[in-house]
Enzyme design. Structure first.
Site, PDB file in Angstrom:
ATOM      1  N   GLU A  21       0.828  -1.216   0.000  1.00  0.00           N
ATOM      2  CA  GLU A  21       0.000   0.000   0.000  1.00  0.00           C
ATOM      3  C   GLU A  21       0.857   1.259   0.000  1.00  0.00           C
ATOM      4  O   GLU A  21       0.466   2.279  -0.570  1.00  0.00           O
ATOM      5  CB  GLU A  21      -0.954  -0.008   1.197  1.00  0.00           C
ATOM      6  CG  GLU A  21      -1.924  -1.184   1.219  1.00  0.00           C
ATOM      7  CD  GLU A  21      -2.736  -1.296  -0.062  1.00  0.00           C
ATOM      8  OE1 GLU A  21      -3.004  -0.256  -0.703  1.00  0.00           O
ATOM      9  OE2 GLU A  21      -3.106  -2.429  -0.434  1.00  0.00           O
ATOM     10  N   HIS A  24       1.523   2.328  -3.416  1.00  0.00           N
ATOM     11  CA  HIS A  24       0.470   3.148  -4.023  1.00  0.00           C
ATOM     12  C   HIS A  24       0.476   4.570  -3.445  1.00  0.00           C
ATOM     13  O   HIS A  24       0.300   5.547  -4.174  1.00  0.00           O
ATOM     14  CB  HIS A  24      -0.912   2.530  -3.772  1.00  0.00           C
ATOM     15  CG  HIS A  24      -1.139   1.230  -4.466  1.00  0.00           C
ATOM     16  ND1 HIS A  24      -0.930   1.053  -5.821  1.00  0.00           N
ATOM     17  CD2 HIS A  24      -1.590   0.020  -3.995  1.00  0.00           C
ATOM     18  CE1 HIS A  24      -1.236  -0.195  -6.157  1.00  0.00           C
ATOM     19  NE2 HIS A  24      -1.624  -0.837  -5.069  1.00  0.00           N
TER      20      HIS A  24
END
Length: 451
Positions: A21, A24
């Site tokens: 994550e 991202h």
């Protein structure tokens, strides 16, 4: 030790998800996209803290994570930016419009240029590929450390003995007895000669043994003859004598594979037999860093092959979980299965039948499991279907292609690709993924893979 192995893998999986994550989040923030949330897990929130405009947190179900970016879906074509009319008819249209509305509700007047859908195609790709590439980076770093500092098994001359048959019995009408050997039973040639599991056969009848197939090639012609055999036992050469017995065995083709008749039955012949199972000898050898790309590439290719055959493999898992059949060793596992493998390895100090020498070997096995898991996350997330990262990547590539074609032709800009139209597929894929996860977890509990 079992709990230790499970905890190490659980922490490694958590870290892998968190860093995915981050892959991202960092480029999204770098390109100015507003990210209200960064969460690890799903369900009820256990811990949260706001830093700047982003809320960071951990949720109760550690089976994934997400970064919320505003404006993931563009406005409906023909509508003013930031507005969505509620005049759609039909279940799917209403669902798509509701999702589009929720995506745009968080876009304030000052955030009009901080939405994801306004990013250029290269930046969209950077954001969506950041997660999978982070997993590939983790796997590459782990594999690099292992193969350059610890080493990897590479093929070497010789045939390593796996098992030694202790006695031989005549085949009766009811088959060969499976009971333990008795004093009345005839010892197998291998047992009589003193061969042991893990011995490496290096010479038979004066001929060198380079590969496992050389054993049968050299033993078969010598039924009833006493011949010398040399093995490497813990680094020491041991000379022995062995007398193969005559036995009915499959005829071998020139390439070393058993020959079959037209009806599929093996073509049998009388040849020498000693009573061992052998495999290619391997030795632990440190690798140059230049070998890492090929090793990682092989891992990616093998994982991609598993993903391509996933429906077939899931069916096999289901049949094993709800039936009496054995579960294939190469079948996919859930995080529960990976944890069980780690726990079994740590508690027994064996992996795939090989006894681990100590804590160092155990650490390497656990790190390799994490590296394999990260390669799986990399490959799986590239499947070009929403809600996986690959689905958004496919949308960005299609948008870039349309705009490039329009520019070359001198046509007007076709605008953003309406990825919201893919939501019905995304919900279907999500449902399949949940069902697959439940099946794998159940199978890992009732019929786990044993290595």
């Amino acid at each position: 030790m079992y709990v230790l192995g499970v905890l190490v893998i659980a922490l490694g999986i958590g870290a892998s998800i968190a860093l995915h994550e981050v892959g991202h989040l960092v480029p999204a923030k770098r390109f100015g996209v507003k990210c209200p949330q960064y969460m690890i897990g799903f369900g009820p929130t256990l811990w949260r803290r706001r830093v700047g405009e982003t809320e960071y947190g951990i949720k109760a179900i550690p089976l994934g994570g997400y970064v919320k970016m505003i404006g993931m879906f563009p406005p409906k074509p023909g509508d003013p930016a930031g507005t969505v009319p509620r005049s759609s008819t039909g279940r799917w249209s209403a669902m798509i419009d509701d999702a589009r509305t929720q995506s745009l509700e968080e876009v304030g007047p000052a955030d009009q240029h901080r939405v994801f859908y306004r990013l250029s195609t290269p930046r969209k790709l950077a954001v969506m590929l950041g997660g999978p590439l982070m997993n590939l980076l983790i796997a590459t770093l782990l594999i690099t450390g292992i193969v350059t500092l610890y080493g990897r098994q590479v093929e070497a001359d010789g045939a390593r003995i796996g098992t030694v048959v202790q006695c031989v019995r005549p085949v009766t009408t009811t088959g060969t007895e499976a009971s333990a050997c008795t004093a009345a039973d005839r010892p197998s040639p291998a047992a009589a000669a003193g061969l042991r599991p893990e011995d490496v056969i290096v010479e038979i009848a004066g001929a060198p043994v380079r590969q496992a197939s050389d054993v049968s090639r050299l033993v078969r012609p010598n039924a009833g003859k006493t011949i010398p055999i040399v093995v490497d036992r813990g680094g020491e050469r041991v000379a022995l004598s062995i007398t193969p017995i005559a036995n009915q065995v499959p005829e071998l083709a020139p390439d070393g594979t058993p020959q079959r008749a037209a009806d599929g039955a093996f073509v049998m012949t009388t040849a020498g037999y000693i009573g061992t199972s052998t495999g290619q000898n391997t030795v632990l050898q440190r690798q140059s860093i230049t070998a890492v790309p090929a090793i990682v590439g092989d891992g990616v290719a093998q994982t991609a092959g598993v993903v391509l055959r996933l429906p077939e493999k899931i069916v096999a898992v289901g049949q094993a979980a709800f039936g009496a059949g054995e579960r294939p060793v190469d079948s996919p596992m859930s995080v529960v299965g990976v944890g069980r493998v780690a726990g079994d390895t740590a508690s027994t100090m064996t992996f795939m039948g090989v006894r681990l020498a100590g804590p160092g070997d155990l650490a390497v096995i656990l790190l390799m499991l994490l590296a394999s898991l990260n390669i799986a996350l990399f490959v799986f997330n590239l499947i070009p279907l929403m809600p996986l990262d690959g689905g958004h990547v496919a949308g960005a590539l299609w948008e870039g292609l349309r705009r490039t074609v329009a520019r070359v032709r001198g046509a007007p800009d076709p605008g953003y690709v309406d990825v919201a139209k893919g939501l019905p597929i995304a919900y279907a894929v999500a449902t399949l993924l949940i069902g697959m996860s439940v099946l794998l977890i159940y199978a890992d509990l009732v019929k786990p893979i044993r290595l």
